[in-house]
Design a protein around this motif. Structure first.
Motif, PDB file in Angstrom:
ATOM      1  N   ILE A  56       0.836  -1.210   0.000  1.00  0.00           N
ATOM      2  CA  ILE A  56       0.000   0.000   0.000  1.00  0.00           C
ATOM      3  C   ILE A  56       0.865   1.252   0.000  1.00  0.00           C
ATOM      4  CG2 ILE A  56      -1.658   1.326   1.376  1.00  0.00           C
ATOM      5  CD1 ILE A  56      -2.865  -1.335   2.267  1.00  0.00           C
ATOM      6  N   VAL A  57       1.931   1.251   0.806  1.00  0.00           N
ATOM      7  CA  VAL A  57       2.828   2.415   0.851  1.00  0.00           C
ATOM      8  C   VAL A  57       3.468   2.651  -0.526  1.00  0.00           C
ATOM      9  CG1 VAL A  57       4.979   3.309   1.818  1.00  0.00           C
ATOM     10  CG2 VAL A  57       3.288   2.218   3.311  1.00  0.00           C
ATOM     11  N   THR A  58       3.916   1.567  -1.172  1.00  0.00           N
ATOM     12  CA  THR A  58       4.528   1.715  -2.502  1.00  0.00           C
ATOM     13  C   THR A  58       3.511   2.239  -3.517  1.00  0.00           C
ATOM     14  OG1 THR A  58       6.165  -0.024  -2.102  1.00  0.00           O
ATOM     15  CG2 THR A  58       5.605   0.420  -4.387  1.00  0.00           C
ATOM     16  N   LEU A  59       2.277   1.731  -3.450  1.00  0.00           N
ATOM     17  CA  LEU A  59       1.241   2.207  -4.387  1.00  0.00           C
ATOM     18  C   LEU A  59       0.898   3.668  -4.127  1.00  0.00           C
ATOM     19  CD1 LEU A  59      -1.170  -0.879  -4.518  1.00  0.00           C
ATOM     20  CD2 LEU A  59       0.498  -0.155  -6.227  1.00  0.00           C
ATOM     21  N   GLU A  60       0.857   4.078  -2.862  1.00  0.00           N
ATOM     22  CA  GLU A  60       0.576   5.486  -2.550  1.00  0.00           C
ATOM     23  C   GLU A  60       1.682   6.396  -3.078  1.00  0.00           C
ATOM     24  OE1 GLU A  60      -2.043   5.013   1.589  1.00  0.00           O
ATOM     25  OE2 GLU A  60       0.110   5.423   1.690  1.00  0.00           O
ATOM     26  N   LEU A  61       2.922   5.975  -2.897  1.00  0.00           N
ATOM     27  CA  LEU A  61       4.041   6.768  -3.422  1.00  0.00           C
ATOM     28  C   LEU A  61       3.968   6.868  -4.939  1.00  0.00           C
ATOM     29  CD1 LEU A  61       6.990   5.403  -1.237  1.00  0.00           C
ATOM     30  CD2 LEU A  61       6.239   7.788  -1.343  1.00  0.00           C
ATOM     31  N   THR A  62       3.671   5.741  -5.588  1.00  0.00           N
ATOM     32  CA  THR A  62       3.625   5.728  -7.057  1.00  0.00           C
ATOM     33  C   THR A  62       2.462   6.575  -7.578  1.00  0.00           C
ATOM     34  OG1 THR A  62       4.577   3.497  -7.047  1.00  0.00           O
ATOM     35  CG2 THR A  62       3.508   4.233  -9.076  1.00  0.00           C
ATOM     36  N   ALA A  63       1.280   6.408  -6.967  1.00  0.00           N
ATOM     37  CA  ALA A  63       0.114   7.162  -7.436  1.00  0.00           C
ATOM     38  C   ALA A  63       0.293   8.666  -7.179  1.00  0.00           C
ATOM     39  CB  ALA A  63      -1.143   6.647  -6.741  1.00  0.00           C
ATOM     40  N   GLY A  64       0.715   9.022  -5.969  1.00  0.00           N
ATOM     41  CA  GLY A  64       0.904  10.437  -5.654  1.00  0.00           C
ATOM     42  C   GLY A  64       1.996  11.061  -6.493  1.00  0.00           C
ATOM     43  N   GLY A  65       3.115  10.345  -6.647  1.00  0.00           N
ATOM     44  CA  GLY A  65       4.213  10.868  -7.465  1.00  0.00           C
ATOM     45  C   GLY A  65       3.811  11.016  -8.918  1.00  0.00           C
ATOM     46  N   THR A  66       2.988  10.076  -9.424  1.00  0.00           N
ATOM     47  CA  THR A  66       2.554  10.149 -10.827  1.00  0.00           C
ATOM     48  C   THR A  66       1.638  11.350 -11.062  1.00  0.00           C
ATOM     49  OG1 THR A  66       2.728   7.742 -11.079  1.00  0.00           O
ATOM     50  CG2 THR A  66       1.328   8.914 -12.649  1.00  0.00           C
ATOM     51  N   VAL A  67       0.705  11.574 -10.142  1.00  0.00           N
ATOM     52  CA  VAL A  67      -0.189  12.733 -10.292  1.00  0.00           C
ATOM     53  C   VAL A  67       0.625  14.033 -10.299  1.00  0.00           C
ATOM     54  CG1 VAL A  67      -2.011  14.074  -9.162  1.00  0.00           C
ATOM     55  CG2 VAL A  67      -2.184  11.584  -9.276  1.00  0.00           C
ATOM     56  N   LEU A  68       1.549  14.164  -9.352  1.00  0.00           N
ATOM     57  CA  LEU A  68       2.380  15.379  -9.308  1.00  0.00           C
ATOM     58  C   LEU A  68       3.268  15.480 -10.539  1.00  0.00           C
ATOM     59  CD1 LEU A  68       3.285  17.877  -7.783  1.00  0.00           C
ATOM     60  CD2 LEU A  68       4.922  16.453  -6.519  1.00  0.00           C
ATOM     61  N   MET A  69       3.772  14.328 -11.012  1.00  0.00           N
ATOM     62  CA  MET A  69       4.615  14.329 -12.214  1.00  0.00           C
ATOM     63  C   MET A  69       3.855  14.879 -13.408  1.00  0.00           C
ATOM     64  SD  MET A  69       6.222  11.083 -14.283  1.00  0.00           S
ATOM     65  CE  MET A  69       4.659  10.761 -15.134  1.00  0.00           C
ATOM     66  N   PHE A  70       2.601  14.433 -13.606  1.00  0.00           N
ATOM     67  CA  PHE A  70       1.819  14.907 -14.745  1.00  0.00           C
ATOM     68  C   PHE A  70       1.525  16.398 -14.627  1.00  0.00           C
ATOM     69  CE2 PHE A  70       0.963  10.494 -15.895  1.00  0.00           C
ATOM     70  CZ  PHE A  70       0.888  10.578 -17.271  1.00  0.00           C
ATOM     71  N   ILE A  71       1.178  16.852 -13.421  1.00  0.00           N
ATOM     72  CA  ILE A  71       0.876  18.279 -13.233  1.00  0.00           C
ATOM     73  C   ILE A  71       2.093  19.130 -13.595  1.00  0.00           C
ATOM     74  CG2 ILE A  71       0.343  20.041 -11.500  1.00  0.00           C
ATOM     75  CD1 ILE A  71      -1.351  17.917 -10.061  1.00  0.00           C
ATOM     76  N   LEU A  72       3.253  18.759 -13.050  1.00  0.00           N
ATOM     77  CA  LEU A  72       4.471  19.530 -13.329  1.00  0.00           C
ATOM     78  C   LEU A  72       4.901  19.399 -14.779  1.00  0.00           C
ATOM     79  CD1 LEU A  72       6.549  18.804 -10.099  1.00  0.00           C
ATOM     80  CD2 LEU A  72       5.479  20.955 -10.776  1.00  0.00           C
ATOM     81  N   ALA A  73       4.754  18.192 -15.331  1.00  0.00           N
ATOM     82  CA  ALA A  73       5.178  17.979 -16.719  1.00  0.00           C
ATOM     83  C   ALA A  73       4.401  18.884 -17.664  1.00  0.00           C
ATOM     84  CB  ALA A  73       4.976  16.510 -17.099  1.00  0.00           C
ATOM     85  N   PHE A  74       3.089  18.958 -17.485  1.00  0.00           N
ATOM     86  CA  PHE A  74       2.291  19.802 -18.378  1.00  0.00           C
ATOM     87  C   PHE A  74       2.538  21.289 -18.099  1.00  0.00           C
ATOM     88  CE2 PHE A  74      -0.202  15.883 -18.941  1.00  0.00           C
ATOM     89  CZ  PHE A  74      -0.283  15.880 -20.324  1.00  0.00           C
ATOM     90  N   ALA A  75       2.655  21.659 -16.819  1.00  0.00           N
ATOM     91  CA  ALA A  75       2.883  23.069 -16.492  1.00  0.00           C
ATOM     92  C   ALA A  75       4.228  23.536 -17.044  1.00  0.00           C
ATOM     93  CB  ALA A  75       2.820  23.264 -14.982  1.00  0.00           C
ATOM     94  N   LEU A  76       5.283  22.769 -16.772  1.00  0.00           N
ATOM     95  CA  LEU A  76       6.613  23.181 -17.226  1.00  0.00           C
ATOM     96  C   LEU A  76       6.776  22.999 -18.738  1.00  0.00           C
ATOM     97  CD1 LEU A  76       8.746  21.659 -14.314  1.00  0.00           C
ATOM     98  CD2 LEU A  76       8.209  24.076 -14.705  1.00  0.00           C
ATOM     99  N   GLY A  77       6.152  21.934 -19.273  1.00  0.00           N
ATOM    100  CA  GLY A  77       6.250  21.716 -20.718  1.00  0.00           C
ATOM    101  C   GLY A  77       5.576  22.821 -21.507  1.00  0.00           C
ATOM    102  N   LEU A  78       4.403  23.239 -21.061  1.00  0.00           N
ATOM    103  CA  LEU A  78       3.715  24.344 -21.745  1.00  0.00           C
ATOM    104  C   LEU A  78       4.469  25.652 -21.549  1.00  0.00           C
ATOM    105  CD1 LEU A  78       0.006  23.482 -20.840  1.00  0.00           C
ATOM    106  CD2 LEU A  78       1.099  23.289 -23.082  1.00  0.00           C
TER     107      LEU A  78
END
Length: 258
Positions: free
Chosen positions: A20-42
């Motif tokens: 569960i801890v690994t899945l929480e890290l992966t899910a939370g990190g992925t959501v933040l990754m997408f937000i930053l990727a689109f913000a910084l990419g644009l």
């Protein structure tokens, strides 16, 4: 061997907590990754030079520094500056910031790869800048973003294994606990390897589903979802097969005999 097997069975509930801890890290990190990727990419493609410059500095900083150091800095240095955040949030922030910087380059590259005539055609049709992006540029760029984003998510999953260094009891840490309890390194880390592989395989197929939907929306695939040909772009399919030998066009001429 019987005692070791019993020890494994006794530790299975603890492995559930680590999973569960690994899945929480992966899910939370992925959501933040997408937000930053689109913000910084644009921001990297913005007309204003100051915006592009700030985005480049942020991207290069988080790409150019170690994920381990970033995670340690958030966990050990911030409290000395009077800012204390939970270990889980430290892990998610470090993973999201680091892989989000790589994702920003994926977004920038995919947006730049959309053919100029497509943009010009949208202008000729009278689309507003927002509609050009929403209806023409982004759908085509999104298809190209998905495969590298899938790789980044799996890399992020594997990078989450270092979170045990900041007191998080994840899958990696549970493997160490089982190894200490049984003395069997092969068995303990064999279980951890299999669990990481299963998670990565699920991510792989989820992203393939997302890719299929994105391509289907553009009319690039019409085969059934279980047919591997649905993931081929027309250009790649044509390059992979000799002229005249394509399964989709056995005559070697798109559009048929005319």
């Amino acid at each position: 061997m019987g005692d070791q097997l019993q020890a494994v069975l006794d530790h299975l509930p603890d492995f559930q907590h680590g999973l569960i801890v690994t899945l929480e890290l992966t899910a939370g990190g992925t959501v933040l990754m997408f937000i930053l990727a689109f913000a910084l990419g644009l921001a990297s493609t913005a007309p204003a030079a100051i915006v592009r410059g700030v985005a480049r500095v942020v991207i290069e900083f988080f790409r150019g520094t170690s994920l381990v150091v970033q995670m340690f800095w958030l966990f050990f240095v911030l409290p000395q500056l009077g800012v204390e955040i939970s270990p889980m949030l430290c892990g998610i922030l470090a993973l999201g910031l680091n892989y989000g910087a790589y994702g920003a380059e994926v977004v920038r590259g995919a947006l730049g790869a959309v053919p100029v005539p497509q943009r010009e055609a949208a202008v000729a049709l009278g689309f507003s800048p927002v509609d050009r992006f929403r209806r023409v540029v982004f759908p085509q760029a999104w298809v190209q973003m998905i495969p590298p984003m899938k790789v980044l998510i799996i890399q992020l999953l594997k990078g989450s294994a270092i979170a045990s260094a900041i007191t998080l009891v994840d899958l990696n840490f549970q493997g160490q606990i089982l190894r200490n309890a049984t003395g069997n390194t092969f068995l303990a880390y064999g279980i951890v390897l299999v669990l990481y592989f299963i998670i990565a395989y699920v991510i792989e197929w989820l992203m393939k589903g997302v890719e299929y939907l994105a391509k289907h929306r553009l009319g690039l695939v019409d085969a059934a979802w279980w047919d591997p040909r649905r993931y081929r772009t027309p250009a790649l399919a044509g390059a992979a097969a000799p002229a005249g030998a394509s399964d989709e066009d056995p005559r070697g001429t798109r559009g048929g005999d005319r």
